[in-house]
Design a protein around this motif. Structure first.
Motif, short mmCIF file in Angstrom:
data_model
loop_
_atom_site.label_atom_id
_atom_site.label_comp_id
_atom_site.label_asym_id
_atom_site.label_seq_id
_atom_site.Cartn_x
_atom_site.Cartn_y
_atom_site.Cartn_z
N TYR A 141 -13.97 9.69 1.14
CA TYR A 141 -13.26 8.83 0.20
C TYR A 141 -12.83 9.62 -1.04
O TYR A 141 -13.35 10.70 -1.33
N ILE A 156 -2.19 -12.49 -4.47
CA ILE A 156 -2.07 -11.43 -3.47
C ILE A 156 -1.52 -11.99 -2.17
O ILE A 156 -0.66 -11.38 -1.52
N SER A 175 -10.81 3.38 -2.69
CA SER A 175 -10.57 2.35 -1.68
C SER A 175 -11.41 1.10 -1.89
O SER A 175 -11.11 0.05 -1.32
N SER A 176 -12.46 1.19 -2.68
CA SER A 176 -13.33 0.03 -2.90
C SER A 176 -12.86 -0.83 -4.07
O SER A 176 -13.41 -1.91 -4.31
N ASN A 181 -3.19 2.55 -6.32
CA ASN A 181 -3.19 3.80 -5.55
C ASN A 181 -3.42 4.98 -6.48
O ASN A 181 -3.45 4.84 -7.70
N MET A 223 -9.99 -2.57 -4.57
CA MET A 223 -9.39 -3.85 -4.20
C MET A 223 -10.41 -4.85 -3.66
O MET A 223 -10.41 -6.01 -4.08
N THR A 229 1.60 0.18 -8.02
CA THR A 229 2.87 0.24 -7.30
C THR A 229 3.63 -1.09 -7.31
O THR A 229 4.79 -1.12 -6.93
N LYS A 283 1.81 -10.28 0.09
CA LYS A 283 0.98 -9.48 0.98
C LYS A 283 1.53 -8.09 1.26
O LYS A 283 0.78 -7.14 1.45
N ASN A 336 -13.44 7.80 -7.33
CA ASN A 336 -12.69 7.07 -8.35
C ASN A 336 -12.77 7.76 -9.71
O ASN A 336 -11.78 7.82 -10.44
N ASN A 359 2.72 -6.04 -0.61
CA ASN A 359 2.37 -5.10 -1.67
C ASN A 359 0.91 -5.23 -2.09
O ASN A 359 0.53 -4.85 -3.20
N ALA A 360 0.08 -5.79 -1.19
CA ALA A 360 -1.32 -6.08 -1.54
C ALA A 360 -2.11 -4.83 -1.93
O ALA A 360 -3.00 -4.89 -2.77
N ARG A 361 -1.77 -3.68 -1.34
CA ARG A 361 -2.45 -2.43 -1.70
C ARG A 361 -1.70 -1.77 -2.85
O ARG A 361 -1.09 -0.72 -2.69
#
Length: 450
Positions: A133, A207, A174-175, A218, A177, A146, A211, A136, A213-215
């Protein structure tokens, strides 16, 4: 092979494994306590079965309706509603003749196996694949938002550092969200100042409505030219692969999020561009298209390349078999805890999370389009946690309903009457049907209207 077929195969394989092991969780303690098991079925055999074979006192089979499975235990009020058998005098091999503590163990067997199975899978995944990973706290320039609509809703901007959610430090990018989705407060660092913000109660719904653009959180990508296509308007501008753009039209830039607005402000123009090449600054003239683009591919090829250039740190954890055991256990507990947090939001109408409740199509959609054993087992472990939690809910007709009545019996010393249990079973059945219709109705609605 079609992605839909691959997903379907994975779904039914996973479901079959989970159902059989869940029912074994009831079957084994029932047999241990010398309780007769009349049937053991994968899927429901309404009217007829696809396969059946009697071994000893138990009929083993496969039904045609893939909504679950069951074991029929003698002397137990269950979905079979066998009133004639229940009207007879209790036999020593029947469920109702056993002490309450034995009946409790039998009923808890299924959910216990589901949780243990998930932990075993997580242990295996930790041992076989380890963990990789982006740390952070290594994102020295913060995150890239984004999608500004979602960013504004959460109150986060590009360049912010996400420090914690609900007071818990964030370990990996990655954790972020998942923690935000389940959390209530987010702690940020903006321009050296620590800020704490409430996560909007309806952020899940926000969200859901966006959907694609949910991530939206970044890592920031440097504008390093990777390739200049033959049809690019800047094919002969002097760009070379590996050039790091640091200035456009007098504006200092480093990341793509900084480049995008500068190019948008210079659509259709030729602009001076400063790049770093082999440690030296080189000034070029480049053309900006009417769409606000240079017409080149930017970015690096892998996370390791970003790490080499100091943009962030990639943590790789490899576990010995002994080390994988606590890692798998912790993953199982965290997955269950997060799921419970999610369920709390679903039961709060203000969150809008109930709109995200899905049925079989949603579960099938969790599997990847291509066959990947890592993702297959990770998804199976997650579904196993879901089954454990859902089955322990205190709803009559579910394991949790039986456990609830057994605990009442153990505490009060009074056993609910068979007639009461029959009515409770019927009530629970209708509740389950309503939940199934709601969940799968959501799937149909999304398929048609979204």
């Amino acid at each position: 092979m079609s992605p839909i077929i691959i997903k379907t195969i994975q779904f039914f394989l996973s479901l079959s494994i989970l159902i059989v092991l869940h029912e074994l969780g009831h079957f084994i303690p029932a047999k241990y306590f010398k309780t007769r098991v009349e049937k053991f079925y994968l899927f429901f055999d309404v009217k007829f079965s696809l396969f059946k074979k009697k071994i000893g006192e138990t009929e083993y089979g496969i039904g045609w309706l893939p909504l679950g499975g069951y074991v029929k235990i003698s002397g137990m009020i269950d979905e079979s509603m066998d009133k004639e058998a229940m009207a007879e005098e209790p036999k020593e091999w029947e469920f109702r003749s056993k002490p309450a503590w034995q009946r409790l163990i039998i009923m808890l067997g299924g959910v216990t196996v589901n949780f243990i199975l998930a932990v075993i899978i997580f242990i295996g995944l930790a041992y076989a694949y380890g963990e990789k990973y982006i740390a952070n706290d290594s994102l020295k320039d913060g995150v890239w938002i984004t999608d500004t609509t979602l960013g504004d809703a959460l109150g986060i901007e590009t360049g912010d550092k996400v420090l914690a959610v609900d007071g818990k430090d964030i370990k990996s990018l990655s954790s972020i969200m998942p923690e935000v989705v389940y959390g209530e407060k987010i702690t940020l660092e903006r321009n050296g100042t620590k800020i704490e913000k409430d996560i909007p109660v309806d952020f899940i719904e926000t969200i859901s409505n966006n959907k694609e653009n949910a991530r939206f959180i970044n890592y920031r990508i440097p504008f390093i030219i990777r390739e200049i296509p033959e049809d690019s308007q800047n094919k002969d501008s002097g760009f070379k692969a590996g050039d790091a753009v640091v200035d456009i039209a007098g504006k200092t830039v480093e990341f793509q999020d900084q480049v995008i607005p500068v190019l948008a402000a210079n659509k259709g123009k030729s602009v001076p561009v400063v790049v770093i090449r082999d440690g030296n600054k080189v000034t070029l003239n480049a053309k900006v298209s009417e769409e606000g683009k240079f017409g080149v591919y930017a970015g690096l090829g892998s996370m390791e390349e970003y790490q080499e250039k100091g943009y962030f740190k990639v943590e790789t954890l490899n576990y010995t078999f002994v080390e994988s055991i606590p890692a798998g256990w912790n993953k199982g507990v965290k997955t269950l805890t997060d799921y419970i947090k999610g369920m709390k939001k679903i039961f709060n109408p203000d969150t809008g999370a109930y709109k995200e409740v899905g049925g079989f199509a949603a579960i099938g959609g969790m599997f990847p389009d291509t066959w990947n054993w890592h993702q297959f087992w990770a998804t199976t472990a997650f579904i196993s946690i879901i089954l454990a939690f859902m089955n322990i809910l205190p709803i009559p007709a579910l394991d949790g309903g039986h456990v609830m009545f057994l605990l009442y019996e153990i505490v009060t010393g009074r056993k609910p009457s068979d007639k009461f249990l029959e009515y409770a079973q019927v009530t629970g059945f209708f509740i389950l049907i309503a939940l199934l219709l709601f969940a799968n109705g959501n799937d149909v609605y999304k398929l048609i209207f979204k």
